[in-house]
Design a protein around this motif. Structure first.
Motif, PDB file in Angstrom:
ATOM      1  N   ARG A  99      38.885  34.138  36.848  1.00 67.58           N
ATOM      2  CA  ARG A  99      40.209  34.903  37.232  1.00 67.58           C
ATOM      3  C   ARG A  99      41.386  34.199  37.738  1.00 67.58           C
ATOM      4  O   ARG A  99      42.284  34.876  37.654  1.00 67.58           O
ATOM      5  N   ALA A 100      41.029  32.798  38.342  1.00 66.74           N
ATOM      6  CA  ALA A 100      42.314  32.019  38.572  1.00 66.74           C
ATOM      7  C   ALA A 100      43.231  31.801  37.367  1.00 66.74           C
ATOM      8  O   ALA A 100      44.492  32.082  37.567  1.00 66.74           O
ATOM      9  N   PHE A 101      42.667  31.741  36.220  1.00 65.87           N
ATOM     10  CA  PHE A 101      43.361  31.316  35.040  1.00 65.87           C
ATOM     11  C   PHE A 101      44.024  32.766  34.323  1.00 65.87           C
ATOM     12  O   PHE A 101      44.791  32.602  33.379  1.00 65.87           O
ATOM     13  N   ASN A 102      43.217  33.774  34.827  1.00 62.27           N
ATOM     14  CA  ASN A 102      43.671  35.303  34.133  1.00 62.27           C
ATOM     15  C   ASN A 102      43.776  36.081  35.346  1.00 62.27           C
ATOM     16  O   ASN A 102      43.250  37.075  35.377  1.00 62.27           O
ATOM     17  N   PRO A 103      44.967  36.008  36.061  1.00 58.58           N
ATOM     18  CA  PRO A 103      45.283  37.051  37.194  1.00 58.58           C
ATOM     19  C   PRO A 103      45.434  38.581  36.766  1.00 58.58           C
ATOM     20  O   PRO A 103      45.101  39.278  37.829  1.00 58.58           O
ATOM     21  N   ALA A 104      45.525  38.953  35.543  1.00 58.37           N
ATOM     22  CA  ALA A 104      45.555  40.205  35.336  1.00 58.37           C
ATOM     23  C   ALA A 104      44.314  40.732  35.334  1.00 58.37           C
ATOM     24  O   ALA A 104      43.881  42.170  34.932  1.00 58.37           O
ATOM     25  N   PHE A 105      43.136  39.729  35.230  1.00 54.86           N
ATOM     26  CA  PHE A 105      41.865  40.123  35.030  1.00 54.86           C
ATOM     27  C   PHE A 105      41.245  40.568  36.307  1.00 54.86           C
ATOM     28  O   PHE A 105      40.564  40.137  36.888  1.00 54.86           O
ATOM     29  N   GLN A 106      41.603  42.060  36.854  1.00 57.93           N
ATOM     30  CA  GLN A 106      40.906  42.264  38.155  1.00 57.93           C
ATOM     31  C   GLN A 106      41.174  43.828  38.395  1.00 57.93           C
ATOM     32  O   GLN A 106      41.610  44.405  37.535  1.00 57.93           O
TER      33      GLN A 106
END
Length: 313
Positions: free
Chosen positions: A111-118
């Motif tokens: 999630r740190a590399f993919n901030p939209a994945f939340q």
């Protein structure tokens, strides 16, 4: 007692200490157990041990026991690897806290590399469970939104322990090369956990590779059992009374209870009365190494020896 056709000698020991002790028993008696040993033969008739004493496998803190997770359909598909911290595993359910903890740590990196994945289901992490009735591990992967999918890989040792292979959440976003070289589950089973949907991947079978225990050996140094020589070796200080190969399901239970239905007697090679008794429990690993079994505080073991007069049925 010493003149009967069959003499049963029961041994039981409980660890009353605060730390583990060796699974062994030794006593010197003033009265005779067997007066004329050369007229008898002996066997281990039964034994019981608690399986919480048995080390199934051990994490060494290296990549030997590790997982890696990548997000498909996000900004970055980089793998986030995690090694399991050094720990001993004595029951299959112990494995869960360590692997699930490292899954959580890897997902934090994803999630740190993919901030939209939340948000919503995308905030949920995969987790591994153990089905005690089927004796199999199962991994649950959330049904993420849109085109988000996970790729989870296990190190060969973890794959051997769990009997799970590299997993995708679904067939989506998989190249022909990936389909050819990655072993798939027969199907993805969608299930509901709480209010959320998860894909459920079963182990491909009972995880035989979780334990490297080959056999449980019961040996003695004081009971005068006639040894069976191996090769030219004649320097024998301890003599094996019993070798038992437990199956993986026995090791998963809380205890192993063995009552022999088939006789396995050894001749006794002494004319002197038997007063002293001793046994030791040994764990033999699949790599050939051996170690003295330990019993934890408040745990116990028991063993029943039988001395039978020769030609008695």
């Amino acid at each position: 007692m010493s003149n009967t056709d069959r003499i049963n000698y029961s041994i039981s020991k409980k660890n009353e200490e605060d730390t583990p002790v060796r699974a062994e028993f030794s006593t010197g008696r003033t009265t005779e157990v067997v007066t004329s040993p050369n007229e008898y033969e002996a066997q281990v008739k039964a034994f019981r041990i608690e399986t919480t004493n048995q080390l199934l496998t051990e994490f060494d803190g290296t990549s030997k026991h590790s997982i890696a997770i990548a997000l498909i359909g996000g900004v970055s598909g980089n793998f986030i690897p995690r090694n399991f911290q050094a720990n001993e595993i004595r029951h299959p359910k112990q494995y869960l806290s360590y692997i699930n903890g490292e899954i959580d740590n890897a997902m934090a990196g994803v999630r740190a590399f993919n901030p939209a994945f939340q948000g919503g289901i995308n905030d949920e992490n995969p987790f591994v469970a153990f089905d005690g009735s089927e004796h199999k591990y199962t991994i649950f992967i959330p049904k993420y939104t849109g085109t988000y999918n996970l790729l989870i890989t296990f190190s060969p040792e973890v794959n051997r322990n769990l009997n799970l292979s590299t997993l995708y959440q679904s067939q989506a976003n998989r190249s022909p090369n990936q389909k050819a070289f990655l072993l798939d589950q027969p199907k993805d089973l969608l299930t509901t956990v709480g209010s959320l949907e998860y894909y459920r991947y079963y182990s491909q079978g009972i995880p035989q590779g979780l334990s490297d225990i080959d056999s449980i050996i019961i040996q003695t140094s004081q009971i005068p059992v006639a040894p069976t020589f191996v090769g030219n070796s004649k320097d024998i200080k301890t003599i094996v009374l019993k070798v038992y190969k437990p199956d993986i399901l026995e090791l998963f239970n809380e205890e192993i209870i063995v009552n022999y239905k088939r006789d396995n007697y050894f001749s006794l090679n002494s004319k002197y009365p038997i007063r002293d008794m001793d046994i030791q429990f040994i764990i033999r690993r699949k790599d050939g190494s051996a170690q003295l079994m330990e019993i934890f505080p408040a745990n116990s073991f028991s063993c029943e020896l039988e001395f039978k007069k020769i030609d008695t049925f």
